[in-house]
Design a protein around this motif. Structure first.
Motif, short mmCIF file in Angstrom:
data_model
loop_
_atom_site.label_atom_id
_atom_site.label_comp_id
_atom_site.label_asym_id
_atom_site.label_seq_id
_atom_site.Cartn_x
_atom_site.Cartn_y
_atom_site.Cartn_z
N VAL A 117 76.35 95.88 40.08
CA VAL A 117 75.90 96.77 39.01
C VAL A 117 75.60 95.95 37.76
CG1 VAL A 117 76.61 98.64 37.46
CG2 VAL A 117 77.14 98.77 39.91
N LEU A 118 76.49 95.01 37.43
CA LEU A 118 76.29 94.17 36.25
C LEU A 118 75.05 93.29 36.39
CD1 LEU A 118 80.00 93.11 35.64
CD2 LEU A 118 78.70 94.86 34.43
N GLN A 119 74.83 92.75 37.58
CA GLN A 119 73.64 91.93 37.81
C GLN A 119 72.36 92.76 37.65
OE1 GLN A 119 74.38 90.31 41.70
NE2 GLN A 119 75.49 88.55 40.88
N ARG A 120 72.35 93.97 38.18
CA ARG A 120 71.17 94.84 38.07
C ARG A 120 70.90 95.15 36.60
NH1 ARG A 120 66.75 95.07 38.89
NH2 ARG A 120 67.32 94.25 40.90
N GLU A 121 71.96 95.49 35.83
CA GLU A 121 71.79 95.78 34.40
C GLU A 121 71.22 94.57 33.67
OE1 GLU A 121 75.57 97.07 32.93
OE2 GLU A 121 75.41 99.04 33.88
N ASP A 173 67.54 94.16 34.62
CA ASP A 173 66.73 95.19 33.96
C ASP A 173 66.52 94.83 32.49
OD1 ASP A 173 66.61 96.56 36.35
OD2 ASP A 173 68.12 98.07 35.78
N TRP A 174 67.58 94.36 31.84
CA TRP A 174 67.49 93.99 30.43
C TRP A 174 66.50 92.84 30.25
CZ3 TRP A 174 68.46 89.64 27.51
CH2 TRP A 174 68.51 89.83 26.13
N LEU A 175 66.62 91.81 31.12
CA LEU A 175 65.73 90.66 31.02
C LEU A 175 64.28 91.05 31.31
CD1 LEU A 175 67.91 87.92 32.73
CD2 LEU A 175 67.24 88.02 30.32
N ASP A 176 64.09 91.92 32.29
CA ASP A 176 62.72 92.40 32.59
C ASP A 176 62.13 93.12 31.39
OD1 ASP A 176 62.89 91.33 35.12
OD2 ASP A 176 63.29 93.25 36.12
N ALA A 177 62.92 93.99 30.76
CA ALA A 177 62.45 94.73 29.59
C ALA A 177 62.12 93.77 28.45
CB ALA A 177 63.48 95.77 29.16
N LYS A 178 62.96 92.76 28.25
CA LYS A 178 62.72 91.79 27.18
C LYS A 178 61.45 91.00 27.47
CE LYS A 178 64.91 88.33 24.31
NZ LYS A 178 64.65 88.96 23.04
N ALA A 179 61.27 90.58 28.71
CA ALA A 179 60.06 89.83 29.08
C ALA A 179 58.80 90.68 28.84
CB ALA A 179 60.14 89.38 30.54
N GLU A 180 58.91 91.96 29.14
CA GLU A 180 57.77 92.85 28.92
C GLU A 180 57.45 92.98 27.43
OE1 GLU A 180 56.79 97.50 29.68
OE2 GLU A 180 57.82 96.40 31.30
N ARG A 181 58.50 93.09 26.58
CA ARG A 181 58.29 93.17 25.14
C ARG A 181 57.66 91.89 24.60
NH1 ARG A 181 63.44 95.33 25.41
NH2 ARG A 181 64.38 93.49 24.49
#
Length: 92
Positions: free
Chosen positions: A69-73, A76-84
């Motif tokens: 669960v922690l790895q997925r979170e 997801d956070w890194l993916d969102a940051k990369a998108e920003r």
């Protein structure tokens, strides 16, 4: 043997290391070499399981989160940051 240079080390950390070296009658370099060697040596299976048991006891009764669960979170956070960043909204 290699040589390592550490830049931007906090002055307080350096002072604590110097004090520890004085307590052990070693130079700062020898003290840091001892610390790094001790901390980075591989654990034997017996040491690993003893340490795991100690940690288990320290965390007994505390809520635990599955590492998946922690790895997925985190992903997801890194993916969102990369998108920003890709859209120019965040500094890398």
């Amino acid at each position: 043997m290699g040589t390592v240079t550490i830049r931007n080390l906090d002055d307080e950390v350096i002072e604590r290391a110097k004090e520890r070296a004085r307590l052990h009658n070693r130079s700062l370099e020898a003290e840091l070499r001892t610390i790094l060697t001790r901390e980075l040596k591989p654990l034997s299976p017996e040491e690993f399981f003893r340490l795991a048991d100690e940690i288990r006891e320290l965390t007994r009764g505390r809520p635990q989160t599955d590492s998946g669960v922690l790895q997925r979170e985190s992903r997801d956070w890194l993916d969102a940051k990369a998108e920003r960043i890709a859209r120019g909204g965040d500094e890398p």
